[in-house]
Design a protein around this motif. Structure first.
Motif, PDB file in Angstrom:
ATOM      1  N   LEU A   1       0.885  -1.284  -0.559  1.00  0.00           N
ATOM      2  CA  LEU A   1       0.010  -0.160  -0.199  1.00  0.00           C
ATOM      3  C   LEU A   1       0.669   0.994  -0.330  1.00  0.00           C
ATOM      4  CD1 LEU A   1      -3.036   1.007  -0.128  1.00  0.00           C
ATOM      5  CD2 LEU A   1      -2.489   0.556   2.727  1.00  0.00           C
ATOM      6  N   LEU A   2       0.959   1.776  -1.195  1.00  0.00           N
ATOM      7  CA  LEU A   2       1.834   3.124  -1.059  1.00  0.00           C
ATOM      8  C   LEU A   2       0.753   4.385  -1.552  1.00  0.00           C
ATOM      9  CD1 LEU A   2       3.563   2.002  -4.261  1.00  0.00           C
ATOM     10  CD2 LEU A   2       4.161   1.666  -1.255  1.00  0.00           C
ATOM     11  N   LEU A   3       1.475   5.993  -1.358  1.00  0.00           N
ATOM     12  CA  LEU A   3       1.035   6.986  -1.125  1.00  0.00           C
ATOM     13  C   LEU A   3       1.425   7.574  -2.361  1.00  0.00           C
ATOM     14  CD1 LEU A   3      -1.675   8.554  -0.536  1.00  0.00           C
ATOM     15  CD2 LEU A   3      -0.528   9.607   1.447  1.00  0.00           C
ATOM     16  N   VAL A   4       0.756   8.463  -2.282  1.00  0.00           N
ATOM     17  CA  VAL A   4       1.311   9.031  -4.170  1.00  0.00           C
ATOM     18  C   VAL A   4       0.470  10.265  -3.475  1.00  0.00           C
ATOM     19  CG1 VAL A   4       2.200  10.020  -6.136  1.00  0.00           C
ATOM     20  CG2 VAL A   4       2.115   7.599  -5.706  1.00  0.00           C
ATOM     21  N   LEU A   5       1.568  11.196  -3.641  1.00  0.00           N
ATOM     22  CA  LEU A   5       0.971  13.003  -3.006  1.00  0.00           C
ATOM     23  C   LEU A   5       1.202  14.139  -4.234  1.00  0.00           C
ATOM     24  CD1 LEU A   5       1.667  13.647   0.478  1.00  0.00           C
ATOM     25  CD2 LEU A   5      -0.851  13.217  -0.490  1.00  0.00           C
ATOM     26  N   ASP A   6       0.765  14.354  -5.432  1.00  0.00           N
ATOM     27  CA  ASP A   6       0.136  14.859  -6.547  1.00  0.00           C
ATOM     28  C   ASP A   6       0.218  16.943  -6.631  1.00  0.00           C
ATOM     29  OD1 ASP A   6       1.097  16.588  -8.938  1.00  0.00           O
ATOM     30  OD2 ASP A   6      -0.453  15.839  -9.259  1.00  0.00           O
ATOM     31  N   GLY A   7       1.948  17.538  -5.473  1.00  0.00           N
ATOM     32  CA  GLY A   7       1.721  18.531  -5.673  1.00  0.00           C
ATOM     33  C   GLY A   7       1.016  18.984  -4.176  1.00  0.00           C
TER      34      GLY A   7
ATOM     35  N   ASP B   1       1.443   6.316   8.222  1.00  0.00           N
ATOM     36  CA  ASP B   1       2.048   5.455   9.040  1.00  0.00           C
ATOM     37  C   ASP B   1       1.035   4.678   9.507  1.00  0.00           C
ATOM     38  OD1 ASP B   1       4.988   4.972  10.908  1.00  0.00           O
ATOM     39  OD2 ASP B   1       3.803   5.811  11.982  1.00  0.00           O
ATOM     40  N   ALA B   2      -0.141   5.378   9.737  1.00  0.00           N
ATOM     41  CA  ALA B   2      -0.776   4.722  10.747  1.00  0.00           C
ATOM     42  C   ALA B   2      -1.816   3.637  10.224  1.00  0.00           C
ATOM     43  CB  ALA B   2      -1.693   5.899  11.303  1.00  0.00           C
ATOM     44  N   ALA B   3      -1.767   3.864   8.720  1.00  0.00           N
ATOM     45  CA  ALA B   3      -2.027   2.599   8.175  1.00  0.00           C
ATOM     46  C   ALA B   3      -1.276   1.551   7.201  1.00  0.00           C
ATOM     47  CB  ALA B   3      -2.727   3.873   7.087  1.00  0.00           C
TER      48      ALA B   3
ATOM     49  N   VAL C   1       5.775   6.412   0.504  1.00  0.00           N
ATOM     50  CA  VAL C   1       5.043   7.611  -0.041  1.00  0.00           C
ATOM     51  C   VAL C   1       5.736   8.408  -1.082  1.00  0.00           C
ATOM     52  CG1 VAL C   1       4.245  10.207   0.864  1.00  0.00           C
ATOM     53  CG2 VAL C   1       4.065   8.553   2.738  1.00  0.00           C
ATOM     54  N   ILE C   2       5.506   8.886  -2.347  1.00  0.00           N
ATOM     55  CA  ILE C   2       5.616   9.528  -2.714  1.00  0.00           C
ATOM     56  C   ILE C   2       5.705  10.847  -3.299  1.00  0.00           C
ATOM     57  CG2 ILE C   2       6.612   9.283  -5.989  1.00  0.00           C
ATOM     58  CD1 ILE C   2       5.967   5.783  -5.228  1.00  0.00           C
ATOM     59  N   VAL C   3       6.671  12.036  -3.264  1.00  0.00           N
ATOM     60  CA  VAL C   3       6.136  13.315  -3.846  1.00  0.00           C
ATOM     61  C   VAL C   3       6.858  13.434  -5.016  1.00  0.00           C
ATOM     62  CG1 VAL C   3       5.312  13.935  -1.266  1.00  0.00           C
ATOM     63  CG2 VAL C   3       7.687  13.920  -2.136  1.00  0.00           C
ATOM     64  N   PRO C   4       6.763  14.779  -5.823  1.00  0.00           N
ATOM     65  CA  PRO C   4       7.071  15.071  -6.694  1.00  0.00           C
ATOM     66  C   PRO C   4       8.383  15.935  -6.229  1.00  0.00           C
ATOM     67  CG  PRO C   4       5.631  16.624  -6.845  1.00  0.00           C
ATOM     68  CD  PRO C   4       5.357  15.106  -5.730  1.00  0.00           C
ATOM     69  N   ARG C   5       9.495  16.779  -6.861  1.00  0.00           N
ATOM     70  CA  ARG C   5      10.481  17.028  -6.254  1.00  0.00           C
ATOM     71  C   ARG C   5       9.876  18.415  -6.124  1.00  0.00           C
ATOM     72  NH1 ARG C   5      16.403  17.224  -9.230  1.00  0.00           N
ATOM     73  NH2 ARG C   5      15.168  18.400 -10.119  1.00  0.00           N
ATOM     74  N   GLU C   6       9.476  18.857  -7.733  1.00  0.00           N
ATOM     75  CA  GLU C   6       9.035  20.473  -7.445  1.00  0.00           C
ATOM     76  C   GLU C   6       7.049  20.551  -6.970  1.00  0.00           C
ATOM     77  OE1 GLU C   6      10.827  22.757  -8.143  1.00  0.00           O
ATOM     78  OE2 GLU C   6      12.332  21.089  -8.893  1.00  0.00           O
TER      79      GLU C   6
ATOM     80  N   VAL D   1      -9.145   8.733   4.722  1.00  0.00           N
ATOM     81  CA  VAL D   1      -9.958   8.364   4.769  1.00  0.00           C
ATOM     82  C   VAL D   1      -9.832   7.208   3.583  1.00  0.00           C
ATOM     83  CG1 VAL D   1     -12.471   8.491   3.593  1.00  0.00           C
ATOM     84  CG2 VAL D   1     -12.013  10.113   5.110  1.00  0.00           C
ATOM     85  N   CYS D   2      -9.278   7.167   2.755  1.00  0.00           N
ATOM     86  CA  CYS D   2      -8.847   6.845   1.398  1.00  0.00           C
ATOM     87  C   CYS D   2      -8.355   5.630   1.709  1.00  0.00           C
ATOM     88  CB  CYS D   2      -8.307   7.044   0.174  1.00  0.00           C
ATOM     89  SG  CYS D   2      -9.123   8.199  -0.426  1.00  0.00           S
ATOM     90  N   LEU D   3      -7.061   6.010   2.908  1.00  0.00           N
ATOM     91  CA  LEU D   3      -5.634   4.746   3.352  1.00  0.00           C
ATOM     92  C   LEU D   3      -6.944   3.498   4.044  1.00  0.00           C
ATOM     93  CD1 LEU D   3      -2.365   7.019   3.726  1.00  0.00           C
ATOM     94  CD2 LEU D   3      -2.923   5.201   2.379  1.00  0.00           C
ATOM     95  N   PHE D   4      -7.546   4.074   4.707  1.00  0.00           N
ATOM     96  CA  PHE D   4      -8.399   2.726   6.106  1.00  0.00           C
ATOM     97  C   PHE D   4      -9.975   3.001   5.094  1.00  0.00           C
ATOM     98  CE2 PHE D   4      -5.351   5.550   8.676  1.00  0.00           C
ATOM     99  CZ  PHE D   4      -4.951   4.569   9.804  1.00  0.00           C
ATOM    100  N   GLU D   5      -9.834   3.256   3.905  1.00  0.00           N
ATOM    101  CA  GLU D   5     -10.907   2.453   3.674  1.00  0.00           C
ATOM    102  C   GLU D   5     -10.137   1.470   3.001  1.00  0.00           C
ATOM    103  OE1 GLU D   5     -13.972   0.630   1.568  1.00  0.00           O
ATOM    104  OE2 GLU D   5     -13.984   1.561   3.119  1.00  0.00           O
TER     105      GLU D   5
END
Length: 248
Positions: free
Chosen positions: A98-104, A119-121, A126-131, A235-239
């Motif tokens: 289970l991964l989390l990607v944060l787009d901006g 972390d709790a889930a 976690v993946i984030v863009p550099r810019e 919400v999404c992670l714990f679902e």
């Protein structure tokens, strides 16, 4: 407050226990002498980190008035992993990652809160863009309450390329969008999964949406149109966690 400082009992203790090699020095208020602070000092001694006693006013100045609970630590560097390390990491994931990607996500408080929920889930990374993304600053680390030191964070140059890399590794991409036809509670998340969430206000970028295997929405019953990104992430992670537990 400088980005390589963290403060607060939980955040500092997590850094000392999970990544002691990143902690350079520790300052403790000379007005505190209780079990919680003693546990932080003991962890610092165990990690051979130098401890300074300091007046509370001096700590206030170090962190620009942030709530520090009498403890401030200086870190050597932000624990961010590079894009070139992702292939090796993906190859060693369990069967149902289970991964989390944060787009901006550009607000450091939101970034930290997302990391705390991840972390709790039990999120593996976690993946984030550099810019166009908030850095792992002192503010983000404080909001994360220790999660920065316990969960791998990858910073990538090209997010669309990274998403294709995840799909090639067999990971299904579920993007969160209020324009989606299917709500998340009726979506099958029982698979190798990366949840992809957009930044404040704008949501997912078009190219990011196009790379997703499916789009899901959180049903809203009230008058507000959307949730804060950190709340939506929780919400999404714990679902996803709930569905996986039900499937056992």
């Amino acid at each position: 407050m400088e980005d390589n400082y963290i403060c607060g009992l939980h955040a500092v203790l997590a850094a000392l226990k999970n990544n002691p090699q990143t902690v350079e020095e520790l300052w403790v208020s000379d007005a505190r002498d209780d079990k919680r602070v003693s546990s932080v000092i003991q962890a610092a001694h165990d990690a051979r980190v130098k401890v300074h006693k300091s007046p509370r006013a001096a700590l206030d100045r170090m962190v620009d008035g942030m709530r520090h609970q009498g403890v401030v630590a200086r870190l050597r560097e932000a624990p961010v992993r590079k894009e070139q390390d992702l292939d090796t990491f993906l190859a060693h994931l369990p069967a149902m990652p289970l991964l989390l990607v944060l787009d901006g996500v550009q607000d450091p408080h939101n970034l930290g809160a997302c990391l705390r929920s991840a972390d709790a889930a039990g999120v593996h990374a976690v993946i984030v863009p550099r810019e166009h993304s908030a850095p792992l600053s002192a503010v983000a680390r404080r909001a994360a309450s220790g999660a920065v030191e316990s969960i791998p964070v990858f910073q990538v140059v090209n997010l669309a390329r990274c998403l294709r890399q995840l799909k090639e590794a067999g990971i299904w991409l579920a993007g969160a969008s209020q324009d989606a036809d299917t709500d998340i509670f009726h979506s099958d998340l029982r698979r190798p999964l990366a949840l992809v969430l957009g930044g404040e206000g704008k949501g997912l970028r078009r190219l990011t949406q196009e790379e997703c295997d499916m789009l899901v929405r959180i049903p809203m019953a009230g008058s507000v149109e959307s949730l804060n990104v950190s709340v939506a992430a929780g919400v999404c992670l714990f679902e996803a966690v709930r569905q996986r537990q039900d499937a056992r």
